[in-house]
Design an enzyme around this catalytic site. Structure first.
Site, PDB file in Angstrom:
ATOM      1  N   ASP A 194      -4.590 -64.838 -23.011  1.00 39.88           N
ATOM      2  CA  ASP A 194      -4.194 -63.495 -23.449  1.00 39.88           C
ATOM      3  C   ASP A 194      -2.815 -63.620 -24.095  1.00 39.88           C
ATOM      4  OD1 ASP A 194      -2.654 -63.688 -21.080  1.00 39.88           O
ATOM      5  OD2 ASP A 194      -3.709 -62.056 -20.063  1.00 39.88           O
ATOM      6  N   HIS A 230      -1.711 -68.254 -21.349  1.00 42.31           N
ATOM      7  CA  HIS A 230      -1.054 -66.939 -21.263  1.00 42.31           C
ATOM      8  C   HIS A 230       0.173 -66.970 -22.168  1.00 42.31           C
ATOM      9  CE1 HIS A 230      -3.546 -65.468 -18.014  1.00 42.31           C
ATOM     10  NE2 HIS A 230      -3.288 -66.546 -17.299  1.00 42.31           N
ATOM     11  N   ASN A 271      -6.031 -76.846 -13.496  1.00 34.56           N
ATOM     12  CA  ASN A 271      -5.779 -75.673 -14.344  1.00 34.56           C
ATOM     13  C   ASN A 271      -4.314 -75.241 -14.228  1.00 34.56           C
ATOM     14  OD1 ASN A 271      -7.038 -73.536 -15.987  1.00 34.56           O
ATOM     15  ND2 ASN A 271      -6.609 -72.154 -14.281  1.00 34.56           N
ATOM     16  N   GLU A 313      -2.214 -74.428 -10.851  1.00 39.73           N
ATOM     17  CA  GLU A 313      -0.763 -74.175 -10.880  1.00 39.73           C
ATOM     18  C   GLU A 313       0.014 -74.948  -9.819  1.00 39.73           C
ATOM     19  OE1 GLU A 313      -0.266 -69.923 -10.714  1.00 39.73           O
ATOM     20  OE2 GLU A 313      -1.322 -69.592 -12.589  1.00 39.73           O
ATOM     21  N   GLU A 372      -7.707 -68.929 -19.633  1.00 38.88           N
ATOM     22  CA  GLU A 372      -7.221 -67.574 -19.274  1.00 38.88           C
ATOM     23  C   GLU A 372      -6.428 -66.953 -20.426  1.00 38.88           C
ATOM     24  OE1 GLU A 372      -5.094 -67.515 -15.543  1.00 38.88           O
ATOM     25  OE2 GLU A 372      -6.398 -69.022 -14.634  1.00 38.88           O
TER      26      GLU A 372
HETATM   27  C1  XIL Z   1      -4.609 -62.557 -11.657  1.00 40.04           C
HETATM   28  C2  XIL Z   1      -5.616 -61.416 -11.740  1.00 40.04           C
HETATM   29  O1  XIL Z   1      -5.897 -61.162 -13.089  1.00 40.04           O
HETATM   30  C3  XIL Z   1      -5.062 -60.172 -11.071  1.00 40.04           C
HETATM   31  O2  XIL Z   1      -6.049 -59.158 -11.014  1.00 40.04           O
HETATM   32  C4  XIL Z   1      -4.596 -60.512  -9.666  1.00 40.04           C
HETATM   33  O3  XIL Z   1      -3.986 -59.375  -9.082  1.00 40.04           O
HETATM   34  C5  XIL Z   1      -3.609 -61.660  -9.683  1.00 40.04           C
HETATM   35  O4  XIL Z   1      -4.204 -62.773 -10.330  1.00 40.04           O
HETATM   36  N1  XIL Z   1      -3.246 -67.226 -13.273  1.00 40.04           N
HETATM   37  C6  XIL Z   1      -4.442 -67.336 -12.605  1.00 40.04           C
HETATM   38  C7  XIL Z   1      -5.247 -66.126 -12.315  1.00 40.04           C
HETATM   39  O5  XIL Z   1      -4.909 -68.472 -12.349  1.00 40.04           O
HETATM   40  O6  XIL Z   1      -6.004 -66.242 -11.140  1.00 40.04           O
HETATM   41  C8  XIL Z   1      -4.382 -64.880 -12.263  1.00 40.04           C
HETATM   42  O7  XIL Z   1      -5.234 -63.744 -12.128  1.00 40.04           O
HETATM   43  C9  XIL Z   1      -3.509 -64.805 -13.491  1.00 40.04           C
HETATM   44  C10 XIL Z   1      -2.606 -65.984 -13.581  1.00 40.04           C
END
Ligand code: XIL
Length: 397
Positions: free
Chosen positions: A291, A258, A216, A170, A289
């Site tokens: 969802d 996401h 990422n 990020e 990641e």
């Molecule tokens: C999130 C976790 O799922 C949570 O439990 C934590 O409190 C915060 O981070 N992008 C990412 C992940 O790269 O590391 C994040 O994970 C979600 C967004």
């Protein structure tokens, strides 16, 4: 006599069918695979199906289904939190490897690959680091040393055990940030300048020559306007192209995935096109990641099926878009979900105004949702000529 012969023939036929059913899918004759888990179905395409793992849930004896499903449904795991800097080095110089090592051991037992997450990110940094920089007790030169040291120590500790590392996470702003023109954002860019990205990849490669090194990010599923000023995918594309061209050892781009059902999102071929364009640069890709969340209206919370069903269907459709695109692109090596059950999902805790949820493959009681069945069906129906086995990525020297 005749009757006895028929009985023998029948028994042999039954035994043969039994054997065929238990053969793996790759054996001759394409028998129906006995194992219909996501991980087994993904392997038909050499595609690893992964999940983020919450170590507290994995270790909770009162919640055995969590552990059972991580092991049975997934061929890859990512630490949801325990490999982040604040977890690994809460006190300067004192590393807490326990929970991360435990995940690695679990993965080995279950024949799973591990995505390492994450080496350089502006979130979940330890207090000693951010405070030290804020109060001036850590200057720029020392900060750079600290980062090099962290990457080297962590990557060496896990050397040989990590398939893909999220080296930088990020690093790029969004069009809604200030200033709106896309730029390198956050703690590291602010204090070290954008050159830290290339440095991080070089330091990671020096510490483990065999891990695949990934950039990422989120909101890079598809190209938009083509104007680098507001097209984050284009900005990241230009960045990784430059990194490749200057010999920086980057091997892949992770697209977090996401999504939310309230947004327009993308179609499969748009997403596949983006993956292919990264692939054409010589990079592997992965969804890292995934969802697909929804707004929890009062109707949803009250259990109104008129509000719940469209959300479950839209969520499933978006999972499908990302998975089908990944299947289409032979450089897309893995498809990881950020938690697999609504019982343990980061969404309700992070998106609470308005409240969001329903983002994963299983509901809170571990019942597979429509999204699960859709992902499963996509893996079942995929095949030649458009879906072919993955092309393994070699680490760039
Ligand atoms: C999130 C976790 O799922 C949570 O439990 C934590 O409190 C915060 O981070 N992008 C990412 C992940 O790269 O590391 C994040 O994970 C979600 C967004």
């Amino acid at each position: 006599m005749k009757l006895r012969r028929w009985i023998v023939v029948g028994a042999v036929a039954l035994a043969t069918v039994g054997t065929l059913n238990s053969l793996p899918a790759s054996a001759g004759g394409q028998p129906r695979p006995a194992d219909q888990s996501l991980r087994a179905l993904g392997m038909r395409h050499d595609l690893y199906i992964g999940t983020a793992v919450d170590m507290a849930a994995l270790n909770d004896p009162a919640d055995p289904q969590y552990r059972q499903l991580v092991g049975s449904q997934f061929s890859s795991v990512t630490a949801e939190n325990v490999m982040k800097w604040e977890s690994l080095e809460p006190t300067r110089g004192t590393y807490n490897w326990g929970p991360a090592d435990q995940l690695i051991a679990y993965a080995k037992q279950n024949n799973q690959r591990v995505r390492g997450h994450v080496l350089v990110w502006h979130n979940q940094l330890p207090g000693w680091l951010t405070t030290g920089v804020a109060d001036g007790s850590i200057d720029t030169a020392e900060l750079r040393d600290i980062l090099r040291n962290h990457i080297t120590t962590v990557v060496k500790h896990f050397k040989g055990k990590i398939w893909q590392w999220d080296v930088v996470n990020e690093a790029v702003s969004d069009p809604w940030d200030n200033p709106p023109a896309l730029h390198y954002k956050g703690f590291w860019a602010q204090h070290l300048g954008p050159g830290y990205v290339a440095d991080a990849f070089r330091w990671a490669r020096a510490a483990d020559p065999n891990a695949l090194l990934f950039y990422n990010d989120y909101n890079i599923e598809a190209f938009g306007s083509g104007n680098p000023a507001d097209d984050k995918t284009q900005f990241v594309y230009d960045m990784v192209k430059r990194l490749r061209a200057t010999g920086v050892p980057i091997d892949g781009v992770g697209s977090q995935g996401h999504l939310g059902t309230q947004y327009g999102n993308y179609d499969t071929l748009q997403v596949a096109d983006a993956l292919e364009r990264f692939g054409d640069l010589g990079l592997a890709t992965a969804f890292t990641e995934v969802d697909v969340r929804s707004q929890m209206t009062p109707g949803v919370q009250a259990g109104d099926s008129n509000e719940i069903n469209p959300r479950l269907q839209a969520s499933a459709a978006n999972y499908s878009v990302l998975l089908q695109a990944c299947l289409l692109s032979r450089h897309c090596l893995s498809f990881t979900v950020w938690g697999f059950t609504d019982r343990h999902s980061w969404i309700p805790g992070w998106f609470d105004n308005p409240p969001e949820g329903l983002a994963t493959l299983y509901d809170e009681n571990y019942q597979p949702k429509r999204a699960y069945q859709t992902v499963k069906a996509d893996l079942i129906f995929a095949g030649a000529p458009h879906v072919l086995p993955r092309i393994p990525q070699k680490p760039r020297r």
